[in-house]
Design an enzyme around this catalytic site. Structure first.
Site, PDB file in Angstrom:
ATOM      1  N   TYR A  98     -11.634  -3.252   1.448  1.00 11.00           N
ATOM      2  CA  TYR A  98     -10.783  -4.332   1.961  1.00 11.00           C
ATOM      3  C   TYR A  98     -10.970  -4.465   3.480  1.00 11.00           C
ATOM      4  O   TYR A  98     -10.962  -3.449   4.196  1.00 11.00           O
ATOM      5  CB  TYR A  98      -9.330  -4.025   1.602  1.00 11.00           C
ATOM      6  CG  TYR A  98      -8.353  -5.026   2.146  1.00 11.00           C
ATOM      7  CD1 TYR A  98      -8.313  -6.322   1.646  1.00 11.00           C
ATOM      8  CD2 TYR A  98      -7.468  -4.682   3.163  1.00 11.00           C
ATOM      9  CE1 TYR A  98      -7.421  -7.253   2.153  1.00 11.00           C
ATOM     10  CE2 TYR A  98      -6.572  -5.606   3.678  1.00 11.00           C
ATOM     11  CZ  TYR A  98      -6.556  -6.888   3.165  1.00 11.00           C
ATOM     12  OH  TYR A  98      -5.668  -7.803   3.674  1.00 11.00           O
ATOM     13  N   ASP A 170      -7.943   3.100  -3.484  1.00 11.62           N
ATOM     14  CA  ASP A 170      -7.197   1.844  -3.451  1.00 11.62           C
ATOM     15  C   ASP A 170      -7.309   1.236  -4.848  1.00 11.62           C
ATOM     16  O   ASP A 170      -8.369   0.768  -5.256  1.00 11.62           O
ATOM     17  CB  ASP A 170      -7.795   0.921  -2.376  1.00 11.62           C
ATOM     18  CG  ASP A 170      -7.002  -0.364  -2.192  1.00 11.62           C
ATOM     19  OD1 ASP A 170      -6.346  -0.807  -3.153  1.00 11.62           O
ATOM     20  OD2 ASP A 170      -7.060  -0.935  -1.083  1.00 11.62           O
ATOM     21  N   LYS A 195      -0.128  -7.846  -4.184  1.00 14.46           N
ATOM     22  CA  LYS A 195      -1.007  -8.522  -5.126  1.00 14.46           C
ATOM     23  C   LYS A 195      -0.423  -8.478  -6.545  1.00 14.46           C
ATOM     24  O   LYS A 195       0.577  -9.092  -6.793  1.00 14.46           O
ATOM     25  CB  LYS A 195      -2.404  -7.901  -5.050  1.00 14.46           C
ATOM     26  CG  LYS A 195      -2.896  -7.658  -3.602  1.00 14.46           C
ATOM     27  CD  LYS A 195      -3.038  -8.945  -2.784  1.00 14.46           C
ATOM     28  CE  LYS A 195      -3.113  -8.711  -1.279  1.00 14.46           C
ATOM     29  NZ  LYS A 195      -4.169  -7.824  -0.838  1.00 14.46           N
TER      30      LYS A 195
HETATM   31  C1  PLP Z   1      -4.423  -7.048   0.282  1.00  8.65           C
HETATM   32  C2  PLP Z   1      -5.093  -5.769   0.155  1.00  8.65           C
HETATM   33  C3  PLP Z   1      -4.750  -4.679   0.984  1.00  8.65           C
HETATM   34  C4  PLP Z   1      -3.732  -4.803   2.113  1.00  8.65           C
HETATM   35  O1  PLP Z   1      -2.448  -5.012   1.627  1.00  8.65           O
HETATM   36  P1  PLP Z   1      -1.276  -5.792   2.437  1.00  8.65           P
HETATM   37  O2  PLP Z   1      -0.162  -5.810   1.447  1.00  8.65           O
HETATM   38  O3  PLP Z   1      -1.802  -7.118   2.826  1.00  8.65           O
HETATM   39  O4  PLP Z   1      -0.976  -4.949   3.629  1.00  8.65           O
HETATM   40  C5  PLP Z   1      -5.391  -3.484   0.760  1.00  8.65           C
HETATM   41  N1  PLP Z   1      -6.327  -3.334  -0.208  1.00  8.65           N
HETATM   42  C6  PLP Z   1      -6.676  -4.356  -1.004  1.00  8.65           C
HETATM   43  C7  PLP Z   1      -7.708  -4.130  -2.065  1.00  8.65           C
HETATM   44  C8  PLP Z   1      -6.080  -5.602  -0.862  1.00  8.65           C
HETATM   45  O5  PLP Z   1      -6.459  -6.608  -1.653  1.00  8.65           O
END
Ligand code: PLP
Length: 376
Positions: A98, A170, A195
């Site tokens: 990311y 992640d 998300k």
């Molecule tokens: C959006 C996203 C993040 C960051 O998250 P936020 O809620 O915007 O701080 C981290 N990893 C992935 C894979 C993402 O899609």
């Protein structure tokens, strides 16, 4: 209990007086001292009933001993990393991650004396050859943003264990419905709850799921940084998680059908979706995931419409940032999620200006395919 049951049932902190079926909203920032102790509940301590409810649900979904609910995905990622690393340590990161995480590493880690390396590939050997004497941690993101690259979760966990390294993943794109990394040997799972977990594009939140011991190591850091989630957002997140399994299964089904449609279209050059047999990560994805998720990306051939023509012709799918909501969204990663990555590095990652990333929603898939067909 199976995951669909956990989504609905796990963690609910019922009110014994009125016996409503849901966790009540505890709006207090001040609570009586319990049993003559001087330790109280306090929102920034991550210990109010609404924190506990969501943390328990997420812990059970990830099959973790503990979970921490943070005010954003980046709060979860940054605090989990800084909570377990210290000055003098070295960490290994997957090359394609990311954009915000990439930026955080470059901007913050050097200031704290933490060094790091990026892999060039996605194979376990690419990670193994970067291990140094002071390496403490391996970090992966699979499926990754935006090319849906797949890393072998069990193999990385095994490598980390054999070298006494902390493994962190992640799991935002997969969600615990499609992939449970702790079951495959990982130590720490982080999420952008903004998300799929939130799922309706109306929340910003994050999750850390790990062992009790690691949670206790990270919690003081989170408290000091002040990144707990507000109670109203916690209640919305708890509500969203009840339909997570249902939503993700529909995202899986729709995305596979959209990917299959795009893969056969004459104006499309490449489709990146781990559920397609042509995807280089297909075999590993099949082994470690229940479903392949709702994210895909594709490159258009040069004889297609321009970006602005294409976007303006879409009637249902909205050109917008972010992902993982019930509605379908499309974006150009080179201009959004990876805009802050230097162009030469971005191109090395395979993120060209002709790449579109599609977050396939839970609308009727026939309508989505019609919309794409018309715009292309
Ligand atoms: C959006 C996203 C993040 C960051 O998250 P936020 O809620 O915007 O701080 C981290 N990893 C992935 C894979 C993402 O899609």
């Amino acid at each position: 209990m199976k995951t669909a049951t956990l989504c609905v049932q796990a963690g609910t902190q019922r009110d014994p007086i009125f016996a409503g079926v849901n966790t009540p909203l505890h709006t207090s920032s001040s609570f009586d001292f319990p049993n003559d102790q001087n330790v109280s509940y306090y929102p920034r301590y991550f210990n109010t009933p609404n924190h506990i409810a969501v943390a328990q649900k997420m812990a059970e979904l990830e099959n973790a001993e503990a979970a921490l609910i943070t005010s954003s995905g980046m709060a979860a990622i940054s605090s989990a990393l800084l909570g377990v690393l210290k000055s003098g340590d070295h960490a290994i990161f997957q090359s394609v991650i990311y954009g915000g995480t990439h930026r955080f590493l470059d901007a913050v880690l050097p200031r704290f004396g933490i060094t790091y390396s990026f892999t060039t590939g996605f194979d376990v050997s690419d990670f193994a050859k970067l291990i140094q004497k002071n390496t403490r941690l391996i970090y992966v993101e699979t499926p990754s943003n935006p090319l849906l690259d797949i890393v072998d979760v069990a193999a990385i966990a095994e490598l980390a264990k054999s070298r006494q390294l902390i493994s962190m993943i992640d799991n935002t794109f997969a969600t615990p419905i499609n992939q449970r990394p702790l079951d495959l040997g990982f130590d720490i799972v982080v999420h952008s709850g903004t998300k799929y977990l939130g799922g309706h594009s109306d929340l910003c939140c994050g999750v850390i799921a790990t062992s009790q011991k690691k949670a206790e190591q990270i919690l003081p850091f989170l408290q000091d940084m002040g990144s707990s989630l507000d109670v109203h957002a916690l209640a919305l997140l708890e509500r969203s998680l009840k339909t997570l399994s249902l939503r993700v299964r529909q995202h899986n089904t729709n995305a596979l059908q959209v990917a299959q449609f795009l893969a056969t279209h004459s104006k499309i050059k490449n489709v990146f979706y781990p559920g397609l047999e042509t995807h280089p990560g297909y075999a590993i994805a099949k082994k470690q995931m229940v479903g392949f998720g709702g994210m895909l990306s594709y490159e258009m051939k040069n004889n297609g419409p321009t970006m602005s023509e294409f976007f303006s012709r879409l009637k249902i799918i909205r050109p917008a940032s972010s992902l993982g909501g019930v509605e379908s969204l499309i974006c150009q990663p080179s201009k959004t999620s990876h805009a802050e990555v230097p162009p030469e590095e971005r191109i090395k990652m395979g993120i060209l200006d002709t790449l579109f990333r599609l977050s396939v929603g839970i609308e009727d898939v026939d309508d989505l395919i019609e919309d794409l067909k018309g715009a292309i």
